[in-house]
Design an enzyme around this catalytic site. Sequence first.
Site, PDB file in Angstrom:
ATOM      1  N   TYR A 159      56.169  28.339  36.231  1.00 11.86           N
ATOM      2  CA  TYR A 159      57.061  29.415  35.772  1.00 11.86           C
ATOM      3  C   TYR A 159      57.739  30.115  36.959  1.00 11.86           C
ATOM      4  CZ  TYR A 159      56.582  29.535  30.725  1.00 11.86           C
ATOM      5  OH  TYR A 159      56.689  29.243  29.382  1.00 11.86           O
TER       6      TYR A 159
ATOM      7  N   GLU B  21      57.460  41.735  36.765  1.00 10.08           N
ATOM      8  CA  GLU B  21      56.217  41.388  36.074  1.00 10.08           C
ATOM      9  C   GLU B  21      55.058  42.083  36.778  1.00 10.08           C
ATOM     10  OE1 GLU B  21      55.323  39.585  33.202  1.00 10.08           O
ATOM     11  OE2 GLU B  21      53.424  40.453  33.836  1.00 10.08           O
TER      12      GLU B  21
ATOM     13  N   HIS C 138      53.427   4.200   6.163  1.00 13.24           N
ATOM     14  CA  HIS C 138      52.086   4.004   5.650  1.00 13.24           C
ATOM     15  C   HIS C 138      51.180   3.352   6.691  1.00 13.24           C
ATOM     16  CE1 HIS C 138      49.197   3.550   2.438  1.00 13.24           C
ATOM     17  NE2 HIS C 138      49.021   2.296   2.775  1.00 13.24           N
TER      18      HIS C 138
ATOM     19  N   CYS D  55      48.987  31.028  23.297  1.00 12.96           N
ATOM     20  CA  CYS D  55      49.201  29.657  22.799  1.00 12.96           C
ATOM     21  C   CYS D  55      48.501  28.571  23.624  1.00 12.96           C
ATOM     22  CB  CYS D  55      50.688  29.312  22.777  1.00 12.96           C
ATOM     23  SG  CYS D  55      51.799  30.686  22.546  1.00 12.96           S
TER      24      CYS D  55
ATOM     25  N   CYS E 191      51.702  33.942  26.076  1.00  8.00           N
ATOM     26  CA  CYS E 191      51.592  32.546  25.627  1.00  8.00           C
ATOM     27  C   CYS E 191      50.886  31.683  26.664  1.00  8.00           C
ATOM     28  CB  CYS E 191      52.983  31.998  25.325  1.00  8.00           C
ATOM     29  SG  CYS E 191      52.956  30.313  24.726  1.00  8.00           S
TER      30      CYS E 191
ATOM     31  N   GLU F  42      53.194  10.810   4.906  1.00 10.26           N
ATOM     32  CA  GLU F  42      53.944  10.109   3.858  1.00 10.26           C
ATOM     33  C   GLU F  42      53.816  10.823   2.506  1.00 10.26           C
ATOM     34  OE1 GLU F  42      52.542   6.158   2.661  1.00 10.26           O
ATOM     35  OE2 GLU F  42      50.558   6.661   3.425  1.00 10.26           O
TER      36      GLU F  42
ATOM     37  N   GLU G  77      42.049  31.038  13.912  1.00  9.14           N
ATOM     38  CA  GLU G  77      42.004  30.044  14.996  1.00  9.14           C
ATOM     39  C   GLU G  77      40.687  30.164  15.769  1.00  9.14           C
ATOM     40  OE1 GLU G  77      45.656  30.690  17.177  1.00  9.14           O
ATOM     41  OE2 GLU G  77      46.724  29.246  15.935  1.00  9.14           O
TER      42      GLU G  77
ATOM     43  N   TYR H 250      46.268  34.981  12.133  1.00  6.95           N
ATOM     44  CA  TYR H 250      46.333  33.798  13.001  1.00  6.95           C
ATOM     45  C   TYR H 250      45.144  33.727  13.960  1.00  6.95           C
ATOM     46  CZ  TYR H 250      51.368  32.744  12.158  1.00  6.95           C
ATOM     47  OH  TYR H 250      52.565  32.385  11.632  1.00  6.95           O
TER      48      TYR H 250
ATOM     49  N   THR I  49      56.301  32.487  20.256  1.00  5.70           N
ATOM     50  CA  THR I  49      56.966  32.170  21.527  1.00  5.70           C
ATOM     51  C   THR I  49      58.374  31.584  21.349  1.00  5.70           C
ATOM     52  OG1 THR I  49      54.892  31.921  22.666  1.00  5.70           O
ATOM     53  CG2 THR I  49      56.749  30.734  23.610  1.00  5.70           C
TER      54      THR I  49
ATOM     55  N   LYS J  76      44.596  28.844  24.090  1.00  3.76           N
ATOM     56  CA  LYS J  76      44.050  28.712  22.725  1.00  3.76           C
ATOM     57  C   LYS J  76      44.071  27.258  22.261  1.00  3.76           C
ATOM     58  CE  LYS J  76      46.584  28.306  19.663  1.00  3.76           C
ATOM     59  NZ  LYS J  76      47.391  29.316  19.054  1.00  3.76           N
TER      60      LYS J  76
HETATM   61  P1  NDP Z   1      47.943  39.012  12.241  1.00  2.00           P
HETATM   62  O1  NDP Z   1      49.041  39.956  11.985  1.00  2.00           O
HETATM   63  O2  NDP Z   1      48.181  37.551  12.037  1.00  2.00           O
HETATM   64  O3  NDP Z   1      46.670  39.418  11.388  1.00  2.00           O
HETATM   65  C1  NDP Z   1      46.134  40.698  11.502  1.00  2.00           C
HETATM   66  C2  NDP Z   1      44.827  40.746  10.737  1.00  2.00           C
HETATM   67  O4  NDP Z   1      44.216  41.998  10.958  1.00  2.00           O
HETATM   68  C3  NDP Z   1      45.025  40.607   9.248  1.00  2.00           C
HETATM   69  O5  NDP Z   1      43.977  39.868   8.713  1.00  2.00           O
HETATM   70  C4  NDP Z   1      44.969  42.050   8.781  1.00  2.00           C
HETATM   71  O6  NDP Z   1      44.507  42.190   7.475  1.00  2.00           O
HETATM   72  C5  NDP Z   1      43.935  42.625   9.729  1.00  2.00           C
HETATM   73  N1  NDP Z   1      44.039  44.065   9.897  1.00  2.00           N
HETATM   74  C6  NDP Z   1      45.048  44.767  10.484  1.00  2.00           C
HETATM   75  N2  NDP Z   1      44.767  46.073  10.464  1.00  2.00           N
HETATM   76  C7  NDP Z   1      43.576  46.226   9.860  1.00  2.00           C
HETATM   77  C8  NDP Z   1      42.761  47.332   9.549  1.00  2.00           C
HETATM   78  N3  NDP Z   1      43.132  48.568   9.859  1.00  2.00           N
HETATM   79  N4  NDP Z   1      41.569  47.096   8.931  1.00  2.00           N
HETATM   80  C9  NDP Z   1      41.189  45.839   8.622  1.00  2.00           C
HETATM   81  N5  NDP Z   1      41.924  44.749   8.881  1.00  2.00           N
HETATM   82  C10 NDP Z   1      43.103  44.929   9.505  1.00  2.00           C
HETATM   83  O7  NDP Z   1      47.466  39.342  13.721  1.00  2.00           O
HETATM   84  P2  NDP Z   1      46.721  38.521  14.830  1.00  2.00           P
HETATM   85  O8  NDP Z   1      46.103  39.543  15.693  1.00  2.00           O
HETATM   86  O9  NDP Z   1      45.877  37.436  14.263  1.00  2.00           O
HETATM   87  O10 NDP Z   1      47.943  37.831  15.592  1.00  2.00           O
HETATM   88  C11 NDP Z   1      49.057  38.597  15.990  1.00  2.00           C
HETATM   89  C12 NDP Z   1      50.315  37.797  15.892  1.00  2.00           C
HETATM   90  O11 NDP Z   1      50.385  36.897  16.987  1.00  2.00           O
HETATM   91  C13 NDP Z   1      50.417  36.909  14.663  1.00  2.00           C
HETATM   92  O12 NDP Z   1      50.905  37.587  13.533  1.00  2.00           O
HETATM   93  C14 NDP Z   1      51.375  35.854  15.128  1.00  2.00           C
HETATM   94  O13 NDP Z   1      52.686  36.315  14.973  1.00  2.00           O
HETATM   95  C15 NDP Z   1      51.044  35.709  16.599  1.00  2.00           C
HETATM   96  N6  NDP Z   1      50.150  34.559  16.814  1.00  2.00           N
HETATM   97  C16 NDP Z   1      50.637  33.310  16.575  1.00  2.00           C
HETATM   98  C17 NDP Z   1      49.847  32.199  16.745  1.00  2.00           C
HETATM   99  C18 NDP Z   1      50.404  30.845  16.464  1.00  2.00           C
HETATM  100  O14 NDP Z   1      51.616  30.707  16.391  1.00  2.00           O
HETATM  101  N7  NDP Z   1      49.559  29.829  16.273  1.00  2.00           N
HETATM  102  C19 NDP Z   1      48.458  32.320  17.199  1.00  2.00           C
HETATM  103  C20 NDP Z   1      48.043  33.679  17.403  1.00  2.00           C
HETATM  104  C21 NDP Z   1      48.865  34.748  17.211  1.00  2.00           C
HETATM  105  P3  NDP Z   1      45.470  41.993   6.180  1.00  2.00           P
HETATM  106  O15 NDP Z   1      45.704  40.518   6.049  1.00  2.00           O
HETATM  107  O16 NDP Z   1      44.673  42.563   5.076  1.00  2.00           O
HETATM  108  O17 NDP Z   1      46.731  42.751   6.477  1.00  2.00           O
END
Ligand code: NDP
Length: 453
Positions: free
Chosen positions: A96, A32, A432, A45, A40, A437, A178, A174, A307, A48
């Site tokens: 960890y 690492e 309830h 995660c 995460c 529910e 968030e 996401y 994760t 956040k």
């Molecule tokens: P996402 O893949 O969720 O979303 C990416 C966003 O960026 C979308 O709105 C996409 O638009 C936009 N985008 C990408 N490229 C361009 C571009 N060239 N121009 C304009 N808009 C663009 O990515 P995140 O960065 O939010 O998160 C990454 C990943 O991390 C998530 O997909 C998820 O798997 C994980 N994650 C999970 C969480 C959880 O479990 N709670 C929390 C945070 C992250 P469009 O929709 O139009 O494609």
Amino acid sequence: MDFDLFVIGAGSGGVAASRRASLHGARVGICEQGRVGGTCVNRGCTPKKLFAYAAHYSEDFRDAHGFGWEEVRPGFRWADLIAAKDREIQRLNQVYEGLLEQGKVTLLRGRARLADAHTVEVGGKPVSAANILLATGAGPFVPDIAGGDLGFTSDEAFHLRALPTRIVIAGSGYIAVEFASIFAGLGAAVTVVHRADKVLRGFDEDVRTFLIEELRKKQIAFRPGRTIKRLGHKGDAVQAILDDGEVLAADGVMFAMGREANTSDLGLKEVGIEVDSRGAVAVDADSRTSVANIFAIGDVTQRRNLTPVAIAEGRAVADLLYGGGGRHLDYAQVPTAVFSSPAVSSVGLSEEQARAGGRAVDTYKSSFRPLRHTLSGSDERALVKLVVDAGTDRVLGAHMVGADAAEIIQSLAVALTAGATKAQFDATVALHPTAAEEFVLLRTKAPPAAKPA
Ligand code: NDP
């Protein structure tokens, strides 16, 4: 060989894989370059979710008034939140490291690079291994626009010196959703600039439509169908110049536009490891790369960047190599949550995914005012939705927008994994008064959702 298995990257996936392999009797090393725990724990995660809790208090203080509490105007100190969060992350780093030690996994510090199919150089020193696992994760994508360096990503959002009072967020996945809720909850004016018509591409269309309305009620502004063309500054303010010429003045601009696999300078090309069109390491169903003794799991493969998925993939590789057989994760049954306010959570198929391919589908949905908000004064509403196979009666998807959605959907994921039918949901006695529910009280079939634009 120095090790039976050498893992590059001590995030959730790498740590889980290394401990499982060691449990099976393998001699395991892991390296690492940063803090143990990966995205995460350190900048994903966990911090956040802590921020999301912090943000929610502003609503809780407001809502309390409706229940007889005198109104209060509590102050918020960003620096205190950052310090408390940092203390907890530090504790988790140690947890960890302890897990690796207890698991008899050797931790090496430094940046790794593949020298050949059986040799990894860690900080320049060669380490040999029969098998190698790539678990290097992913990092934020930053668009190549003029002034891009004036913006920040989620990595920096956890360490900002001060809470910006006006924030522009680019993207609507996401992280964008968030952080829009987090910053708005903490008192910032938030504008989300996104190229699609709705937020959260890939989620059920009803969920997407419902959520954006709820977020608007919380004063989050949206600029759908737009992108940021460039960033500039005027005095202390950052300016986001949109493709239609609109100029948004802010104190901070955050890019939340997806994440890219961490593959640079890993020596992949030299060793013959293929990457796909997105730059992610290409793997088969066993997480094996194009080089037979090298595997890859988690975000570096960009399958489902979650994760628990990375952990399951990592353990499956360890079981395959040293435990007498692997297994394949059912990606369709992976529950997911977006910790916005209100939260979103889903398991299984969206209505659109279920209908694809011509399957006959019934849907059941209900939107309602949660009991708490009959007195709180808040106009927040909740949505629950079930997607059902009309032929077999099996529940294919469960979706929710509302408080505690993730807690509720985690339990429903058990039912869906077990293959529960709608008749079994109907036969389940309600608890309830809860929001959960509603999932066992859905009786009326909904008309098909409108096709996405
Ligand atoms: P996402 O893949 O969720 O979303 C990416 C966003 O960026 C979308 O709105 C996409 O638009 C936009 N985008 C990408 N490229 C361009 C571009 N060239 N121009 C304009 N808009 C663009 O990515 P995140 O960065 O939010 O998160 C990454 C990943 O991390 C998530 O997909 C998820 O798997 C994980 N994650 C999970 C969480 C959880 O479990 N709670 C929390 C945070 C992250 P469009 O929709 O139009 O494609």
